[in-house]
Design a protein around this motif. Structure first.
Motif, PDB file in Angstrom:
ATOM      1  N   GLN A   1      -4.198  -4.986   7.022  1.00 59.94           N
ATOM      2  CA  GLN A   1      -5.181  -5.812   6.314  1.00 59.94           C
ATOM      3  C   GLN A   1      -5.220  -7.241   6.871  1.00 59.94           C
TER       4      GLN A   1
ATOM      5  N   ASN B   1       0.849  -1.196   0.000  1.00 58.02           N
ATOM      6  CA  ASN B   1       0.000   0.000   0.000  1.00 58.02           C
ATOM      7  C   ASN B   1       0.884   1.245   0.000  1.00 58.02           C
TER       8      ASN B   1
ATOM      9  N   LYS C   1      -6.078  -2.911  10.865  1.00 57.31           N
ATOM     10  CA  LYS C   1      -6.759  -2.431   9.659  1.00 57.31           C
ATOM     11  C   LYS C   1      -5.736  -2.010   8.613  1.00 57.31           C
TER      12      LYS C   1
ATOM     13  N   ASP D   1      -7.042  -9.808  10.083  1.00 51.48           N
ATOM     14  CA  ASP D   1      -8.351  -9.874  10.752  1.00 51.48           C
ATOM     15  C   ASP D   1      -8.296  -9.603  12.247  1.00 51.48           C
TER      16      ASP D   1
END
Length: 274
Positions: A247, A163, A244, A249
């Motif tokens: 990415q 990202n 978050k 859980d």
């Protein structure tokens, strides 16, 4: 029926009658924090921790056996590199600098943390060689690599770019307690995929996972010291925001530790360093 089978049946029965979650899962989830929620004692202890007399009394805690025979050990030899790295390791910044990490520095920080060694195992020890941890990093300042969030691929010693959105670099949104850090060059995250070792060690796997994460962080700290960088383990993570960002859980894979890497502009011992 032998004792081992009896214990296993008993443990399974207790778990079914109480909660489907394992003990380590309950503990890990119940000790998460965020900017909206901190542990109760973290609020209560603030005034105490700001007391100079309290800090002096607790500066070097340790047990003593005054009636025992004492053997004085040799002072550390600072003629070898490892002793120097341990002696000068620090996690507080005296002089803050804007600093651009080189690709070599970034490479060696990731490799030191969790890379392959000569046996094709890892640089950090792992219970049962099951390697439940993963290593991620946000490269904030580097002239030799693109900025962004990366995952460390152990097998081929590479970084996988995940990202590059602006939110990745807004580290105050997912890190807390940054008053000692002005110009982080990189943030590293250690996560755990618990099923990798819990199938063998059950709830005790959680102990081994935390020990492993500590070994990873220490390796990174020592490598950072080699480059006169400061790598500070940061307990002040907003766990939900970090998960978050990564990415993941937060249950099957969850954050365990984080480190901030920053350049030290005055590489001298300081009496206030930890």
């Amino acid at each position: 029926m032998n004792d081992f089978k009896l214990v296993m049946i008993s443990n399974s029965s207790i778990r079914q009658n109480t909660n489907s979650s394992t003990l380590y899962q309950i503990f890990h989830q119940n000790t998460k924090q965020s900017k909206n929620y901190l542990m109760e004692n973290m609020y209560r202890s603030r005034q105490l921790l700001n007391s100079q007399s309290f800090r002096h009394a607790t500066h070097n805690p340790g047990k003593h056996y005054p009636l025992s025979t004492k053997v004085q050990l040799y002072s550390p030899s600072l003629n070898d590199e490892l002793s120097n790295l341990l002696f000068y390791r620090r996690s507080q910044i005296v002089k803050h600098l804007h600093y651009s990490l080189s690709k070599m520095e970034i490479s060696n920080l990731f490799w030191a943390g969790y890379g392959l060694n000569y046996k094709k195992t890892r640089t950090a020890p792992s219970g049962g060689a099951l390697y439940p941890c993963e290593l991620y990093g946000v490269v904030i300042n580097s002239d030799e690599m693109p900025r962004g969030l990366y995952h460390y691929s152990v097998e081929d010693n590479s970084l996988e770019l995940m990202n590059q959105d602006n939110k990745v670099f807004e580290y105050t949104n997912y890190l807390m307690g940054l008053k000692n850090f002005r110009y982080p060059a990189m943030v590293l995250f250690i996560t755990a995929i618990f099923d990798r070792n819990s199938f063998k060690y059950d709830d005790r796997a959680y102990r081994y996972t935390l020990l492993e994460a500590g070994g990873i962080a220490q390796n990174i700290s020592l490598m950072a010291t080699k480059y006169k960088l400061v790598a500070c383990q940061l307990g002040g993570t907003d766990d939900f925001a970090c998960e978050k960002l990564l990415q993941i859980d937060g249950v099957k894979e969850s954050i365990v530790n984080a480190l901030i890497v920053e350049k030290e502009g005055k590489w001298l011992p300081n009496k206030e360093d930890d």
